[in-house]
Design a protein around this motif. Structure first.
Motif, short mmCIF file in Angstrom:
data_model
loop_
_atom_site.label_atom_id
_atom_site.label_comp_id
_atom_site.label_asym_id
_atom_site.label_seq_id
_atom_site.Cartn_x
_atom_site.Cartn_y
_atom_site.Cartn_z
N LEU A 130 23.32 33.90 23.20
CA LEU A 130 23.60 32.60 22.93
C LEU A 130 22.26 31.88 22.28
CD1 LEU A 130 25.44 31.25 25.97
CD2 LEU A 130 26.43 31.50 23.57
N HIS A 131 21.09 32.34 22.75
CA HIS A 131 19.76 31.81 22.18
C HIS A 131 19.84 32.56 20.59
CE1 HIS A 131 17.50 30.88 25.96
NE2 HIS A 131 18.21 29.94 25.66
N LEU A 132 20.13 33.75 20.65
CA LEU A 132 20.20 34.55 19.33
C LEU A 132 20.96 33.64 18.31
CD1 LEU A 132 19.71 36.75 17.26
CD2 LEU A 132 21.60 37.72 18.27
N TYR A 178 27.29 28.34 31.56
CA TYR A 178 27.90 29.17 32.40
C TYR A 178 27.42 30.36 32.33
CZ TYR A 178 31.40 25.45 31.77
OH TYR A 178 32.14 24.32 31.83
N VAL A 179 26.09 30.77 32.00
CA VAL A 179 25.50 32.14 31.99
C VAL A 179 24.24 32.28 32.70
CG1 VAL A 179 26.60 32.83 29.84
CG2 VAL A 179 24.61 31.84 29.52
N LYS A 180 23.99 31.23 33.62
CA LYS A 180 22.80 31.26 34.22
C LYS A 180 22.28 32.60 34.88
CE LYS A 180 23.01 26.12 35.10
NZ LYS A 180 22.89 25.29 36.03
N SER A 181 23.14 33.34 35.45
CA SER A 181 23.16 34.39 35.96
C SER A 181 23.22 35.87 35.30
CB SER A 181 23.87 34.82 37.62
OG SER A 181 25.00 34.44 37.27
N ARG A 182 23.42 35.55 33.92
CA ARG A 182 23.74 36.77 33.18
C ARG A 182 22.86 36.63 31.98
NH1 ARG A 182 28.03 39.70 35.08
NH2 ARG A 182 29.27 38.30 36.62
N PRO A 183 21.78 37.37 32.02
CA PRO A 183 20.76 37.49 31.00
C PRO A 183 20.85 37.77 29.65
CG PRO A 183 20.27 39.05 32.74
CD PRO A 183 21.31 38.19 33.28
N PRO A 240 19.73 46.07 22.02
CA PRO A 240 20.67 45.59 21.05
C PRO A 240 20.14 44.31 20.63
CG PRO A 240 22.05 46.51 22.68
CD PRO A 240 20.82 46.56 23.54
N ILE A 241 19.95 43.43 21.54
CA ILE A 241 19.63 41.71 21.07
C ILE A 241 18.21 41.76 20.83
CG2 ILE A 241 19.70 39.48 22.41
CD1 ILE A 241 22.19 40.73 22.08
N LYS A 242 17.53 42.53 21.48
CA LYS A 242 15.84 42.49 20.93
C LYS A 242 15.74 42.93 19.59
CE LYS A 242 11.42 44.21 22.33
NZ LYS A 242 10.79 45.13 23.21
N GLU A 243 16.65 43.85 19.00
CA GLU A 243 16.69 44.33 17.71
C GLU A 243 17.28 43.08 16.76
OE1 GLU A 243 19.03 47.96 17.16
OE2 GLU A 243 17.19 49.21 17.75
N GLN A 244 18.23 42.40 17.21
CA GLN A 244 18.66 41.31 16.55
C GLN A 244 17.57 40.13 16.38
OE1 GLN A 244 21.76 41.30 14.93
NE2 GLN A 244 21.89 43.28 15.45
N ASN A 280 23.98 37.64 28.23
CA ASN A 280 24.56 36.57 27.47
C ASN A 280 23.89 35.45 27.17
OD1 ASN A 280 26.97 38.15 27.64
ND2 ASN A 280 27.76 37.14 29.56
N ARG A 281 22.93 35.22 27.96
CA ARG A 281 21.88 34.20 27.70
C ARG A 281 20.84 34.23 26.30
NH1 ARG A 281 19.67 33.92 32.15
NH2 ARG A 281 17.54 35.15 31.63
#
Length: 474
Positions: A289-291, A278-283, A320-324, A285-286
Motif C-alpha cells: 500500500l505504501h508503494l 486493515y493490514v496492521k499485522s501484515r507487513p 519483490p516490494i523492495k525492488e519496486q 500488504n502494508r
C-alpha cells in the motif's frame, strides 16, 4: 499440521499417535472435501484395510477427534475472526462431549450457542453440522414440528451455501493459478458465469465472485467498473461480521489502483490510506500500500511526498516490494535532475540495475519501467551511453511489447529511440516522432494484465523530456 495436533491434544495427548501416521491423509481429505459425515471420513482413512474390526477400532480411538476434524477447514483472515471460529469449535466439542455423557440440557445449550456464532459469522460448514444436531434433538426430544421444519431448511440452506462456496473457491483458484501467465478474458468470463449459476450467499462466495469481476475489468481496461465493483463490495462487507480484513484490503487496494488509472488521485490516496487500517499485522500488504501511495503521489505531481514514502520504506524486507521501491527511486532521481525535487543522496545507476535483477526477468512488466528509467537517467547524465542503449531498447520493444496494454510504453520508447536521429533537438524530434507522440497522447493509461502501471505518466515524462532538450539547445 500443528493446528490438528493442538485440537487432538485437547482430548488426549496420545490421540495423535493413535492415528498411526495418517495425519497427511486427514489433511488431504479435509482439503479435497470428499466427505460430509463421519462414516465416509473413516472409510476413506481405512482405505484397503477396511473391515468391521479395523473400522470399530479406528472409530473407538478417534471418535472425539473426528468430531473436531469434521469441523476443521482453512479459515484465514483476521485474528479476531479466528478466535470466534475457535470459540465456536470449542463450544461444539464440549457440547458433543456433554451429550455423550448424558448431560443433554447443558450440551444442547452449548450447541445452540455455537450455532448462533456459526450463523452470525457465516462459518457455513459448522452451521450445517450444528443445524443437524439441533434438528435431531427436536425430532427425538422436544417434538416441535415447527423447529424440526426450521432446522431442516437450515441444513439445506447451509449445505447448499457451503457446497457453492467450495465450488466457487475451486473455480477461482483455477484462474488465479494461471495468473503468472497470460490471462484469458474468455476464461475469466466463463468462470464468472459458472460462479453466478451456483447462487451462493456467503461472504467468501461474494468475495470470490467480485474478485474475478475486478480482474476481468482490469484486463479489459474498464477502470470505472472496477471502482463500482469495489464500492459495492466494501459496502456489502461493512455489515458482515464474518468479513475478513484481507477482503477489505483487496478491494481498497484495487479501488486505489483504478483511481490512479482514471486520474482520481485524491480518491486513490484515500483508498490506500483506508486499506492500511486493515493490514496492521501484515507487513507485506502494508509495504504494498505504501508503494502504491508513492506511485499515486508521482502521478499527482506530489514528488516530495513520494520521496518521503520511499525513504520510510527503505528497510522493506520483502524482496519483490523492495525492488519496486528501488524502481520508484530511479524515477525520483530523474525528477531531481529535472529540478522537480531535491535529493541529497546520490543515485548510482549500476547499483540500481544490480538490485533489480529479479524484476528485469519480467519482460512484459517491471522491465518496461526499469528500461525507461535507465534511458532517462543516461539522457540527463551521459548522452553517449544513452545512444549505446537505444538499439537494445528498440529490439526489446519489438520483441516484448506486443498487445494493447503495452501501446503507451511502445510509443514512448520509440520517441526516446528517435532522439539521436533528431540530434536531441526539440523541433526535429516533434517532426520525426510526430506519429508516436500523437499515438501516446491518444491512448489512456492501461494497467495491463500483470497490474503493471506507469511509475510516472509517460505524458509527464514527455513534457520533461522536451524541457530538458530545449534547455540544452538554448
Amino acid at each position: 499440521m500443528e493446528g490438528i495436533k493442538s485440537y487432538l491434544s485437547l482430548i488426549d495427548p496420545r490421540l495423535f499417535q493413535y492415528l498411526n501416521g495418517k495425519s497427511a491423509e486427514f489433511i488431504k481429505v479435509l482439503q479435497e472435501g470428499k466427505f460430509l459425515n463421519e462414516e465416509a471420513f473413516i472409510q476413506h482413512i481405512c482405505g484397503e484395510k477396511y473391515d468391521e474390526g479395523y473400522y470399530r477400532l479406528l472409530k473407538f480411538r478417534t471418535r472425539e477427534a473426528l468430531q473436531i476434524l469434521l469441523m476443521v477447514h482453512p479459515e484465514k483472515g483476521a485474528s479476531s475472526l479466528k478466535k470466534k471460529f475457535e470459540k465456536c469449535q470449542k463450544k461444539f466439542f464440549v457440547g458433543q462431549k456433554l451429550l455423550s455423557l448424558e448431560n443433554r440440557n447443558e450440551g444442547m445449550r452449548l450447541i445452540e450457542q455455537a450455532y448462533k456464532i456459526a450463523v452470525k459469522y457465516e462459518f457455513l460448514y459448522l452451521a450445517c453440522e450444528l443445524s443437524g444436531i439441533l434438528h435431531q434433538n427436536h425430532i427425538y426430544y422436544n417434538r416441535s414440528s415447527k423447529k424440526v421444519d426450521f432446522y431442516s431448511k437450515q441444513i439445506d440452506h447451509y449445505l447448499q451455501a457451503y457446497v457453492a462456496e467450495k465450488k466457487t473457491e475451486k473455480i477461482f483458484l483455477s484462474i488465479i493459478h494461471r495468473k503468472s501467465s497470460s490471462l484469458d478474458i474468455g476464461r475469466i468470463q466463463r468462470a464468472i458465469q459458472q460462479i453466478n449459476q451456483l447462487n451462493g450467499s456467503g461472504v467468501k462466495y461474494k468475495s470470490y465472485q467480485f474478485t474475478l469481476q475486478v480482474l476481468l475489468f482490469f484486463c479489459k481496461g474498464e477502470y470505472k467498473q472496477v471502482i463500482e465493483c469495489c464500492n459495492f463490495m466494501l459496502t456489502y462487507l461493512k455489515d458482515k461480521p464474518g468479513a475478513y480484513r484481507s477482503h477489505f484490503h483487496f478491494f481498497f487496494l484495487n479501488k486505489g489502483i483504478a483511481g490512479i488509472a482514471t486520474a482520481q488521485y485524491e480518491m486513490a490516496k484515500k483508498s490506500f490510506t483506508m486499506g492500511l487500517v486493515y493490514v496492521k499485522s501484515r507487513p507485506f500488504n502494508r509495504y504494498l500500500l505504501h508503494l502504491y501511495l508513492a506511485i499515486n503521489a508521482l502521478h499527482a505531481g506530489q514528488y516530495t511526498d513520494a520521496h518521503q514514502l520511499v525513504q520510510q520504506n527503505r528497510r522493506c524486507r520483502f524482496e519483490p516490494i523492495k525492488e519496486q521501491f528501488t524502481i520508484v527511486e530511479a524515477y525520483l532521481c530523474f525528477l531531481s535532475h529535472m529540478g522537480c525535487l531535491q535529493v541529497s543522496k546520490p543515485f548510482r545507476l549500476g547499483k540500481f540495475l544490480n538490485e533489480t535483477l529479479t524484476a528485469q526477468t519480467d519482460k512484459q512488466g517491471d522491465q518496461i519501467n526499469i528500461l525507461i528509467a535507465e534511458l532517462l537517467i543516461h539522457l540527463v547524465r551521459d548522452r553517449g551511453r544513452f545512444i549505446d542503449r537505444v538499439e537494445s531498447a528498440r529490439t526489446y520493444s519489438y520483441r516484448h511489447l506486443k498487445g494493447q496494454q503495452y501501446v503507451r510504453a511502445k510509443w514512448f520508447i520509440k520517441i526516446l529511440c528517435t532522439l539521436p536521429r533528431a540530434n536531441f533537438h526539440p523541433t526535429a524530434l516533434r517532426r520525426l516522432a510526430k506519429y508516436p507522440i500523437e499515438k501516446l497522447e491518444s491512448h489512456p493509461i492501461h494497467m495491463g494484465e500483470h497490474f503493471a502501471i506507469e511509475i510516472v505518466p509517460f505524458s509527464t515524462l514527455l513534457e520533461l523530456l522536451f524541457q530538458h532538450i530545449q534547455q540544452r539547445v538554448a
